[in-house]
Design a protein around this motif. Structure first.
Motif, PDB file in Angstrom:
ATOM      1  N   GLY A 109       0.814  -1.215   0.000  1.00  0.00           N
ATOM      2  CA  GLY A 109       0.000   0.000   0.000  1.00  0.00           C
ATOM      3  C   GLY A 109       0.842   1.257   0.000  1.00  0.00           C
ATOM      4  N   ASP A 110       1.921   1.256   0.780  1.00  0.00           N
ATOM      5  CA  ASP A 110       2.821   2.414   0.789  1.00  0.00           C
ATOM      6  C   ASP A 110       3.447   2.633  -0.585  1.00  0.00           C
ATOM      7  OD1 ASP A 110       2.355   2.869   3.481  1.00  0.00           O
ATOM      8  OD2 ASP A 110       4.109   1.754   4.149  1.00  0.00           O
ATOM      9  N   LEU A 111       3.849   1.534  -1.224  1.00  0.00           N
ATOM     10  CA  LEU A 111       4.471   1.653  -2.548  1.00  0.00           C
ATOM     11  C   LEU A 111       3.452   2.076  -3.598  1.00  0.00           C
ATOM     12  CD1 LEU A 111       6.902  -1.405  -2.577  1.00  0.00           C
ATOM     13  CD2 LEU A 111       7.445   1.010  -2.232  1.00  0.00           C
ATOM     14  N   ALA A 112       2.220   1.586  -3.487  1.00  0.00           N
ATOM     15  CA  ALA A 112       1.173   2.025  -4.418  1.00  0.00           C
ATOM     16  C   ALA A 112       0.960   3.530  -4.306  1.00  0.00           C
ATOM     17  CB  ALA A 112      -0.126   1.281  -4.130  1.00  0.00           C
ATOM     18  N   ALA A 113       0.969   4.039  -3.081  1.00  0.00           N
ATOM     19  CA  ALA A 113       0.789   5.483  -2.884  1.00  0.00           C
ATOM     20  C   ALA A 113       1.939   6.266  -3.501  1.00  0.00           C
ATOM     21  CB  ALA A 113       0.678   5.788  -1.388  1.00  0.00           C
ATOM     22  N   THR A 132     -10.528  -6.223  -2.886  1.00  0.00           N
ATOM     23  CA  THR A 132     -10.925  -7.273  -1.965  1.00  0.00           C
ATOM     24  C   THR A 132     -10.776  -6.808  -0.529  1.00  0.00           C
ATOM     25  OG1 THR A 132     -10.225  -8.926  -3.564  1.00  0.00           O
ATOM     26  CG2 THR A 132     -10.533  -9.666  -1.307  1.00  0.00           C
ATOM     27  N   GLY A 133      -9.770  -6.004  -0.281  1.00  0.00           N
ATOM     28  CA  GLY A 133      -9.607  -5.306   0.985  1.00  0.00           C
ATOM     29  C   GLY A 133      -9.452  -3.828   0.685  1.00  0.00           C
ATOM     30  N   ILE A 134      -9.003  -3.083   1.663  1.00  0.00           N
ATOM     31  CA  ILE A 134      -8.696  -1.668   1.450  1.00  0.00           C
ATOM     32  C   ILE A 134      -7.277  -1.414   1.939  1.00  0.00           C
ATOM     33  CG2 ILE A 134      -9.170   0.688   2.203  1.00  0.00           C
ATOM     34  CD1 ILE A 134     -12.083   0.133   1.951  1.00  0.00           C
ATOM     35  N   GLY A 135      -6.461  -0.911   1.036  1.00  0.00           N
ATOM     36  CA  GLY A 135      -5.093  -0.551   1.367  1.00  0.00           C
ATOM     37  C   GLY A 135      -4.850   0.890   0.992  1.00  0.00           C
ATOM     38  N   GLY A 136      -3.594   1.251   0.989  1.00  0.00           N
ATOM     39  CA  GLY A 136      -3.267   2.614   0.597  1.00  0.00           C
ATOM     40  C   GLY A 136      -2.089   3.142   1.372  1.00  0.00           C
ATOM     41  N   VAL A 140       3.971  12.370   2.049  1.00  0.00           N
ATOM     42  CA  VAL A 140       4.188  13.757   2.460  1.00  0.00           C
ATOM     43  C   VAL A 140       5.578  14.177   1.999  1.00  0.00           C
ATOM     44  CG1 VAL A 140       4.424  15.334   4.414  1.00  0.00           C
ATOM     45  CG2 VAL A 140       2.641  13.579   4.451  1.00  0.00           C
ATOM     46  N   ASP A 141       5.626  15.225   1.202  1.00  0.00           N
ATOM     47  CA  ASP A 141       6.884  15.724   0.636  1.00  0.00           C
ATOM     48  C   ASP A 141       7.641  14.603  -0.073  1.00  0.00           C
ATOM     49  OD1 ASP A 141       8.722  17.684  -0.040  1.00  0.00           O
ATOM     50  OD2 ASP A 141       9.886  17.428   1.805  1.00  0.00           O
ATOM     51  N   GLY A 142       6.909  13.746  -0.764  1.00  0.00           N
ATOM     52  CA  GLY A 142       7.515  12.696  -1.569  1.00  0.00           C
ATOM     53  C   GLY A 142       7.937  11.456  -0.814  1.00  0.00           C
ATOM     54  N   GLU A 143       7.658  11.375   0.501  1.00  0.00           N
ATOM     55  CA  GLU A 143       8.065  10.226   1.299  1.00  0.00           C
ATOM     56  C   GLU A 143       6.859   9.576   1.964  1.00  0.00           C
ATOM     57  OE1 GLU A 143      11.077   9.004   1.374  1.00  0.00           O
ATOM     58  OE2 GLU A 143      12.019  10.627   0.229  1.00  0.00           O
ATOM     59  N   SER A 144       6.967   8.262   2.177  1.00  0.00           N
ATOM     60  CA  SER A 144       5.895   7.530   2.842  1.00  0.00           C
ATOM     61  C   SER A 144       5.802   7.913   4.313  1.00  0.00           C
ATOM     62  CB  SER A 144       6.136   6.020   2.740  1.00  0.00           C
ATOM     63  OG  SER A 144       5.978   5.568   1.420  1.00  0.00           O
ATOM     64  N   VAL A 145       4.568   7.974   4.799  1.00  0.00           N
ATOM     65  CA  VAL A 145       4.279   8.259   6.200  1.00  0.00           C
ATOM     66  C   VAL A 145       3.494   7.074   6.769  1.00  0.00           C
ATOM     67  CG1 VAL A 145       2.995   9.781   7.758  1.00  0.00           C
ATOM     68  CG2 VAL A 145       4.281  10.760   5.857  1.00  0.00           C
ATOM     69  N   PRO A 146       3.844   6.540   7.939  1.00  0.00           N
ATOM     70  CA  PRO A 146       4.805   7.073   8.909  1.00  0.00           C
ATOM     71  C   PRO A 146       6.253   6.713   8.628  1.00  0.00           C
ATOM     72  CG  PRO A 146       3.775   5.118   9.800  1.00  0.00           C
ATOM     73  CD  PRO A 146       3.108   5.385   8.480  1.00  0.00           C
ATOM     74  N   GLY A 147       6.507   5.889   7.618  1.00  0.00           N
ATOM     75  CA  GLY A 147       7.872   5.474   7.312  1.00  0.00           C
ATOM     76  C   GLY A 147       8.120   4.069   7.809  1.00  0.00           C
ATOM     77  N   PRO A 148       9.057   3.357   7.170  1.00  0.00           N
ATOM     78  CA  PRO A 148       9.260   1.936   7.460  1.00  0.00           C
ATOM     79  C   PRO A 148       9.666   1.627   8.889  1.00  0.00           C
ATOM     80  CG  PRO A 148      11.063   2.811   6.142  1.00  0.00           C
ATOM     81  CD  PRO A 148       9.996   3.865   6.161  1.00  0.00           C
ATOM     82  N   CYS A 153       1.284   2.089   6.603  1.00  0.00           N
ATOM     83  CA  CYS A 153       0.122   2.961   6.785  1.00  0.00           C
ATOM     84  C   CYS A 153      -1.142   2.135   6.540  1.00  0.00           C
ATOM     85  CB  CYS A 153       0.204   4.131   5.806  1.00  0.00           C
ATOM     86  SG  CYS A 153      -1.126   5.323   6.005  1.00  0.00           S
ATOM     87  N   GLU A 154      -1.806   1.716   7.605  1.00  0.00           N
ATOM     88  CA  GLU A 154      -2.949   0.804   7.497  1.00  0.00           C
ATOM     89  C   GLU A 154      -4.255   1.585   7.372  1.00  0.00           C
ATOM     90  OE1 GLU A 154      -2.768  -2.328   7.039  1.00  0.00           O
ATOM     91  OE2 GLU A 154      -0.663  -2.709   7.496  1.00  0.00           O
ATOM     92  N   ILE A 155      -4.460   2.209   6.228  1.00  0.00           N
ATOM     93  CA  ILE A 155      -5.664   3.003   6.022  1.00  0.00           C
ATOM     94  C   ILE A 155      -6.918   2.143   6.137  1.00  0.00           C
ATOM     95  CG2 ILE A 155      -6.971   4.236   4.234  1.00  0.00           C
ATOM     96  CD1 ILE A 155      -4.385   5.601   3.414  1.00  0.00           C
ATOM     97  N   GLY A 156      -6.840   0.892   5.694  1.00  0.00           N
ATOM     98  CA  GLY A 156      -8.016   0.024   5.741  1.00  0.00           C
ATOM     99  C   GLY A 156      -8.531  -0.227   7.137  1.00  0.00           C
ATOM    100  N   HIS A 157      -7.691   0.010   8.148  1.00  0.00           N
ATOM    101  CA  HIS A 157      -8.105  -0.247   9.521  1.00  0.00           C
ATOM    102  C   HIS A 157      -8.323   1.030  10.320  1.00  0.00           C
ATOM    103  CE1 HIS A 157      -7.789  -4.463   8.817  1.00  0.00           C
ATOM    104  NE2 HIS A 157      -6.569  -4.310   8.354  1.00  0.00           N
ATOM    105  N   VAL A 158      -8.526   2.138   9.603  1.00  0.00           N
ATOM    106  CA  VAL A 158      -9.028   3.345  10.249  1.00  0.00           C
ATOM    107  C   VAL A 158     -10.481   3.097  10.633  1.00  0.00           C
ATOM    108  CG1 VAL A 158      -9.633   5.770   9.880  1.00  0.00           C
ATOM    109  CG2 VAL A 158      -7.456   4.892   9.042  1.00  0.00           C
ATOM    110  N   VAL A 159     -10.837   3.342  11.881  1.00  0.00           N
ATOM    111  CA  VAL A 159     -12.201   3.087  12.354  1.00  0.00           C
ATOM    112  C   VAL A 159     -13.103   4.256  11.958  1.00  0.00           C
ATOM    113  CG1 VAL A 159     -13.666   2.743  14.380  1.00  0.00           C
ATOM    114  CG2 VAL A 159     -11.415   1.656  14.256  1.00  0.00           C
ATOM    115  N   VAL A 160     -14.175   3.942  11.245  1.00  0.00           N
ATOM    116  CA  VAL A 160     -15.131   4.969  10.824  1.00  0.00           C
ATOM    117  C   VAL A 160     -16.483   4.812  11.502  1.00  0.00           C
ATOM    118  CG1 VAL A 160     -14.014   5.408   8.604  1.00  0.00           C
ATOM    119  CG2 VAL A 160     -15.743   3.605   8.769  1.00  0.00           C
TER     120      VAL A 160
END
Length: 297
Positions: A109-113, A132-136, A140-148, A153-160
């Motif tokens: 998901g981080d690499l897809a972003a 099939t699931g939710i990733g992503g 920020v400024d060209g780098e993955s957050v929060p970083g390896p 970054c588990e966007i699919g498990h953000v509670v809504v």
């Protein structure tokens, strides 16, 4: 320089080789059934050997997009799509496959972003892949957050919705439990009163059938809720929605965009919400970007 990108999924593996002097070469294969680590490794090794035979030059670096959670030693802690791999030393086996090459691994998901941000020419992006699931991931400024060093970054498990449906992670109300392809299909079946295939859902959505509209609107609302919360935290310039499920429903991303707009606070307008460009190839292109980096993520 010659690079290889590998996108390892729960059912399929895609490989793409790129170099300065050779035309790109792309191939894929499906994991054997039933799932066994030894058979999976044999399939990976044979397909890598076939690719090397066609490519004919060594790879300077290999980037690998992984859906699995690894420990510090590169062993699989969890991999819902391929649970038999738990405890397997995946990273060490990848190094054995590519002696003399720099092997760099990161969350798919981080690499897809990263890949979608690169394609969009934007350095501050929230990307959500709906399938099939939710990733992503968040860039920020060209780098993955929060970083390896701090995990994916588990966007699919953000509670809504804390009182919502149970997610496969065991928690209730994750956006994945509300807006993934299977979640929307399950809701559509409950509303119609019988199981629904994706083709039936897509046709009914296009025809304006109330049960299909209600099911998809609920998914769009859950995604918009997640997007709104993420935007309050990182203030991206652009939100991109991709993944196979979203890409196959032309009006779905605009529905998410409209609901996100309605959730914006006065004085804090929502950023543009648009369809991602790379479709199912975003993680693979992200793996190639990772291979081309001087240092691992």
């Amino acid at each position: 320089m010659n690079y290889l990108g590998i996108d390892i999924g729960g059912t399929k593996v895609a490989l793409r080789a790129e170099g300065r002097d050779l035309a790109p070469h792309e191939t894929s294969f499906r994991w054997p059934v039933p799932a066994q680590v030894s058979a999976d490794l044999a399939a990976l090794e044979s397909n890598v050997a076939a690719l090397r035979h066609r490519w004919a030059e060594p790879f300077d670096a290999v980037g690998v997009a992984l859906p699995a959670t690894l420990d510090a030693a590169g062993r699989v802690l969890t991999w819902p799509g391929r649970p038999v791999w738990q405890g397997a030393e995946l990273v060490s086996r990848l190094h054995e496959l590519f002696p003399g090459s720099a092997v760099r691994c990161a969350d798919d998901g981080d690499l897809a972003a990263l890949a979608e941000a690169d394609r969009a020419g934007c350095r501050d992006v929230v990307y959500i892949g709906v399938g099939t699931g939710i990733g992503g991931g968040i860039v920020v400024d060209g780098e993955s957050v929060p970083g390896p060093a701090r995990g994916s970054c588990e966007i699919g498990h953000v509670v809504v919705d804390p009182s919502g449906d149970e997610c496969d992670c065991g928690r209730r109300g994750c956006v994945q439990a509300a807006a993934s392809g299977p979640a929307v299909l399950r809701r559509a079946g409950e509303l119609r009163g019988s199981p629904v295939t994706f083709e039936e859902l897509r046709a009914a959505w296009a025809d304006g059938q109330p049960w299909a509209r209600t099911a998809l609107d609920a998914g769009a609302a859950a995604l918009a809720t997640a997007v709104t919360g993420l935007c309050e935290l990182v203030h991206p310039d652009l939100v991109l929605i991709g993944g196979g499920f979203a890409a196959a429903l032309p009006d779905f991303v605009p529905a998410v965009a409209e609901r996100t707009r309605l959730l914006a606070r006065p004085g804090s307008p929502a950023p543009p919400v648009e369809a991602a460009a790379l479709g199912g190839l975003s993680s693979l292109h992200g793996a190639l970007l990772l291979a081309g980096r001087e240092e691992s993520m």
